[in-house]
Design a protein around this motif. Structure first.
Motif, mmCIF file in Angstrom:
data_model
loop_
_atom_site.group_PDB
_atom_site.id
_atom_site.type_symbol
_atom_site.label_atom_id
_atom_site.label_comp_id
_atom_site.label_asym_id
_atom_site.label_seq_id
_atom_site.Cartn_x
_atom_site.Cartn_y
_atom_site.Cartn_z
ATOM 1 N N GLY A 146 0.815 -1.205 0.000
ATOM 2 C CA GLY A 146 0.000 0.000 0.000
ATOM 3 C C GLY A 146 0.853 1.261 0.000
ATOM 4 O O GLY A 146 1.623 1.486 0.922
ATOM 5 N N SER A 158 1.375 6.038 -7.381
ATOM 6 C CA SER A 158 1.066 4.643 -7.080
ATOM 7 C C SER A 158 -0.383 4.330 -7.417
ATOM 8 O O SER A 158 -0.683 3.257 -7.956
ATOM 9 C CB SER A 158 1.334 4.342 -5.606
ATOM 10 N N ARG A 159 -1.268 5.263 -7.102
ATOM 11 C CA ARG A 159 -2.685 5.050 -7.421
ATOM 12 C C ARG A 159 -2.867 4.856 -8.936
ATOM 13 O O ARG A 159 -3.612 3.989 -9.382
ATOM 14 C CB ARG A 159 -3.543 6.216 -6.917
ATOM 15 N N TYR A 200 -8.463 -0.203 0.414
ATOM 16 C CA TYR A 200 -7.751 0.890 -0.279
ATOM 17 C C TYR A 200 -7.695 0.618 -1.780
ATOM 18 O O TYR A 200 -8.003 1.488 -2.600
ATOM 19 C CB TYR A 200 -6.341 1.046 0.308
ATOM 20 N N VAL A 239 -9.453 2.641 -4.922
ATOM 21 C CA VAL A 239 -8.669 3.231 -6.015
ATOM 22 C C VAL A 239 -9.028 2.638 -7.377
ATOM 23 O O VAL A 239 -9.089 3.360 -8.384
ATOM 24 C CB VAL A 239 -7.149 3.048 -5.735
ATOM 25 N N HIS A 247 -7.162 -3.301 5.356
ATOM 26 C CA HIS A 247 -6.788 -1.923 4.997
ATOM 27 C C HIS A 247 -6.376 -1.867 3.521
ATOM 28 O O HIS A 247 -6.849 -1.044 2.748
ATOM 29 C CB HIS A 247 -5.635 -1.461 5.911
ATOM 30 N N ASP A 256 0.233 5.349 -0.600
ATOM 31 C CA ASP A 256 -0.837 6.319 -0.798
ATOM 32 C C ASP A 256 -0.294 7.585 -1.448
ATOM 33 O O ASP A 256 -0.099 8.605 -0.790
ATOM 34 C CB ASP A 256 -1.489 6.636 0.567
ATOM 35 N N ASP A 257 0.010 7.483 -2.730
ATOM 36 C CA ASP A 257 0.363 8.702 -3.474
ATOM 37 C C ASP A 257 -0.203 8.600 -4.887
ATOM 38 O O ASP A 257 -0.636 7.524 -5.322
ATOM 39 C CB ASP A 257 1.887 8.957 -3.474
ATOM 40 N N GLU A 258 -0.182 9.708 -5.569
ATOM 41 C CA GLU A 258 -0.842 9.798 -6.871
ATOM 42 C C GLU A 258 -0.259 8.824 -7.891
ATOM 43 O O GLU A 258 -0.988 8.132 -8.608
ATOM 44 C CB GLU A 258 -0.703 11.236 -7.387
#
Ligand SMILES: [Zn+2]
Length: 326
Positions: free
Chosen positions: A152, A158-159, A201, A205, A197, A154-156
């Motif tokens: 996981g 990676s998304r 997540y 996404v 989690h 959580d940044d742009e």
């Protein structure tokens, strides 16, 4: 006058005798030569017959020698196959000694080579990173689908990569949100929290809740504080299938393999299985894995292997299985 005539006659007789003698010796000589030649011809004929016999015997010997060589080759092949099967686990243990992935103990996935189409599942752990994007480019260019067991982030960027994995038809699998052994393997609750989690997540996404996962270090890891059977039970209860691997590229070992060696490591093992789940990594420090991918795909295709993404029909390759679960 009479004396002269008598002399002449005698001379004639003497000459005739000489001529006769000469004729005789010529005839005798010729006879001897004919005899010698006949003997020679006869001797040569005998020799020829003997040689022909020898040749026949030699031909027979060559045929039986070829047969012997053939049999010997078959015997050696069988011996080698038996040896390969015996040593396969120790070979793999060696290759799987990674800083994050410990060697598997027993493998339920041991299979022997069959003539059916080989199925090869390329899997990448620890992404996404900039290498994931390079790998996706290669896979797209070659029209190949693979499986990504992600962590996981959580940044742009990676998304976008999670989304790209799904959009381009690959399988998005879970590897744990934090990938921190001391956190996820502290307790069953901690593990469950980390996994749910990550699952929610990724669903948020990409719109898809992953149904496959890979334990960090594999199900046979020796670092978990929790009995792995408990965690496997939990994973199964969630309707999630976990996948270990039976082929390791060696890209997470301490040994700095070249791209050629990574390919060779994979090819050495793929030939032994009907179904191969190949362990690779797409973290940011795995540039060699990216370089190895094109020649690896080429060689797998040369072998006639079918390269597929993991789905619900894939036979799970699992190092350990939970008691009483399927
Ligand atoms: Zn990992």
């Amino acid at each position: 006058m009479e004396g002269k005539t008598t002399n002449g006659l005698r001379e004639q007789q003497v000459r005739r005798k000489r001529v006769n003698k000469l004729k005789m010796s010529i005839l005798t000589g010729a006879g001897i030569w004919v005899l010698i030649l006949s003997v020679l011809v006869f001797a040569l004929l005998v020799k020829l017959i003997l040689l022909e016999n020898k040749l026949d015997k030699l031909e027979d010997a060559i045929v039986s020698f070829e047969k012997f060589v053939e049999e010997q080759k078959e015997y050696n092949d069988d011996l080698q196959k038996a040896k390969d099967t015996d040593t396969i686990e120790s070979d793999e243990s060696e290759k799987n000694l990674t800083k994050e992935d410990v060697p598997e103990g027993n493998t339920h996935a041991k299979e022997t080579q069959k003539s059916e189409t080989r199925k090869v599942y390329l899997t990448f752990d620890d992404g996404p990173s900039e290498n994931t994007s390079k790998i996706l480019d290669i896979l797209k260019e070659r029209n190949i689908k693979a499986t990504f067991f992600v962590v996981g982030i959580d940044d742009e960027q990676s998304r976008a990569l999670y989304q790209r994995i799904v959009a381009e038809g690959h399988t998005l699998g879970m590897h744990s949100f934090s990938h921190k052994y001391d956190l996820i393997y502290k307790s069953k609750e901690a593990f469950a929290e980390d996994m749910s989690h990550l699952q929610s997540y990724l669903e948020e996404v990409t719109g898809v809740a992953p149904k496959v996962m890979r334990f960090p270090g594999g199900s046979s890891n020796q670092v978990s504080n929790v009995d792995m059977q408990e965690l496997i039970q939990y994973v199964n209860e969630q309707g999630v299938t976990y996948f270990d691997w039976n082929v390791a590229s060696g890209d997470a070992t301490n040994h700095p393999y070249t791209k050629e060696e990574l390919v060779q490591n994979v090819m050495d093992d793929v030939v032994r299985y009907e179904t191969s789940v190949v362990l690779m990594h797409d973290a940011s420090d795995k540039a060699t894995t990216v370089e190895a991918l094109v020649p690896m795909i080429d060689q797998l295709r040369e072998l006639g292997a079918e390269i597929l993404p993991i789905d619900e029909t894939t036979k799970p390759i699992q190092h350990i299985q939970a008691d009483g679960t399927e």
